[in-house]
Design a protein around this motif. Structure first.
Motif, short mmCIF file in Angstrom:
data_model
loop_
_atom_site.label_atom_id
_atom_site.label_comp_id
_atom_site.label_asym_id
_atom_site.label_seq_id
_atom_site.Cartn_x
_atom_site.Cartn_y
_atom_site.Cartn_z
N GLY A 152 0.90 -1.13 -0.03
CA GLY A 152 -0.02 -0.06 -0.21
C GLY A 152 0.70 1.32 0.12
N LEU A 153 1.95 1.33 0.74
CA LEU A 153 2.73 2.39 0.85
C LEU A 153 3.78 2.63 -0.33
N VAL A 177 -5.06 -4.76 -8.48
CA VAL A 177 -3.71 -4.67 -8.57
C VAL A 177 -3.22 -5.22 -7.08
N LEU A 178 -3.83 -4.81 -5.93
CA LEU A 178 -3.36 -5.23 -4.84
C LEU A 178 -3.63 -6.87 -4.53
N LEU A 179 -4.77 -7.09 -4.87
CA LEU A 179 -4.99 -8.45 -4.82
C LEU A 179 -4.26 -9.36 -5.77
N ILE A 221 -14.27 -8.51 -5.21
CA ILE A 221 -13.00 -8.73 -6.14
C ILE A 221 -12.61 -10.23 -5.56
N GLN A 222 -12.24 -10.02 -4.51
CA GLN A 222 -11.53 -11.31 -4.00
C GLN A 222 -12.24 -12.65 -3.97
N VAL A 255 -11.25 0.33 -8.63
CA VAL A 255 -11.32 -0.92 -9.01
C VAL A 255 -10.03 -1.40 -9.57
N LEU A 256 -9.19 -0.82 -10.20
CA LEU A 256 -8.15 -1.12 -10.84
C LEU A 256 -7.09 -1.40 -9.72
#
Length: 334
Positions: A82-83, A238-240, A302-303, A233-234
């Protein structure tokens, strides 16, 4: 195709957001809803404390390498992502939305859906029970601390001692009370699991309704054009994706077998909507709560869709290698 469609709870969340958009609560009604929400959240954590089996925790604690790997993914990998990704991803969304993304990164793993997906994928279910439960319990302490560190580091204020005290009183004290009462009511709570589901979902819907009501009255939809929503959403996707790749190949690099890899993937890549929304209400008093919980709501769906497909692929691979028939699986995805 049914796995790609929203479940009943997601439809309830959408309906709640629509209700708040057209009929937001205000004035005395909003105050009454806030009190009701606080009571529902306290009851939720009390019931979770009463339900959590000490025997299951003790039985699964032996696989400490797996549990440390899951916790590292949940409380170290996600906040670091996240950072580090903030300079790249934050231009896609507003500052308040990225604050919600940072908060999302600090949340514990889910419990029910992590176990359900691990079971469908033919992974190590007992280890999943322990890892997900431990993550949920530690999140009561770790999430507020991480929020304080990450918000202070992002220049968006700091976590006050009042917020820490509110977390202790509203979340931890009821949880401990539930653990104490487990001796007398634990069996009854586990037998009546629908009660916990009702309180669980009801508290989330109450928080979402009050949060979005306040946000709508402050002009939420004027501050959230479609390009920004698409950017959110993007960012979530990306994180997931990064979390799934890191947990999968990290588990293999650490020498875990396939069953443990499955557990690490599904427990280490998920974030809990059930814990996140109530915590957000306590931690972000005075912030635009609607914008902060929106990333969690989107990440939740999303997950679920992504992990449903991934679990099925693991199950098919398991059937091909071991000759075990694949069933649709059971359990409620949350």
């Amino acid at each position: 195709m049914r796995r790609f469609l929203p479940d009943g709870f997601t439809l309830s969340l959408i309906a709640t957001v629509l209700l708040a958009s057209f009929l937001p609560c205000r004035g005395v009604t909003a105050q009454a809803f806030n009190v009701l929400t606080d009571i529902a959240i306290a009851l939720l954590f009390f019931l979770h404390g009463a339900k959590l089996s000490r025997e299951a925790v003790v039985a699964g604690m032996t696989n400490w390498r797996l549990h440390l790997t899951v916790l590292a993914s949940t409380f170290v990998l996600f906040p670091v992502l996240g950072l580090l990704l903030k300079p790249v991803l934050s231009p896609l969304v507003s500052p308040d939305l990225y604050l919600g993304i940072l908060f999302l990164c600090t949340l514990p793993s889910t419990v029910q859906s992590s176990i359900a997906f691990t079971s469908i994928a033919r992974g190590n279910v007992p280890a999943a029970i322990v890892s997900a439960s431990a993550s949920s319990l530690l999140g009561i302490f770790v999430t507020p601390l991480l929020v304080g560190l990450m918000i202070a580091g992002s220049g968006q204020g700091a976590l006050s001692w009042h917020s820490v005290g509110a977390i202790v009183l509203q979340l931890f004290v009821p949880f401990v009370a539930g653990q104490v009462a487990q001796r007398w009511i634990g069996g009854w709570v586990r037998k009546h699991a629908t009660l916990l589901t009702f309180v669980d979902r009801g508290s989330i819907l109450l928080v979402v309704y009050t949060a979005f009501s306040a946000a709508v009255l402050q002009g939420l939809w004027h501050q959230l054009p479609l390009p920004v929503l698409g950017g959110l959403v993007l960012v979530n996707a990306v994180l997931l994706a990064l979390a799934l790749l890191a947990t999968r190949y990290g588990a293999r690099a650490l020498g875990f077998d396939t069953d443990d890899e499955i557990t690490i993937v599904f427990c280490g890549s998920k974030k809990s909507l059930a814990s996140g929304v109530p915590m957000a209400k306590v931690l972000f008093a005075g912030h635009p709560l609607g914008l902060i919980v929106l990333p969690i709501m989107l990440f939740h769906q999303i997950q679920l869709m992504t992990c449903a497909v991934l679990a099925r692929r693991y199950a098919l691979r398991h059937a091909n290698t071991r000759g075990v028939p694949v069933s649709a699986g059971s359990g409620e995805y949350r």
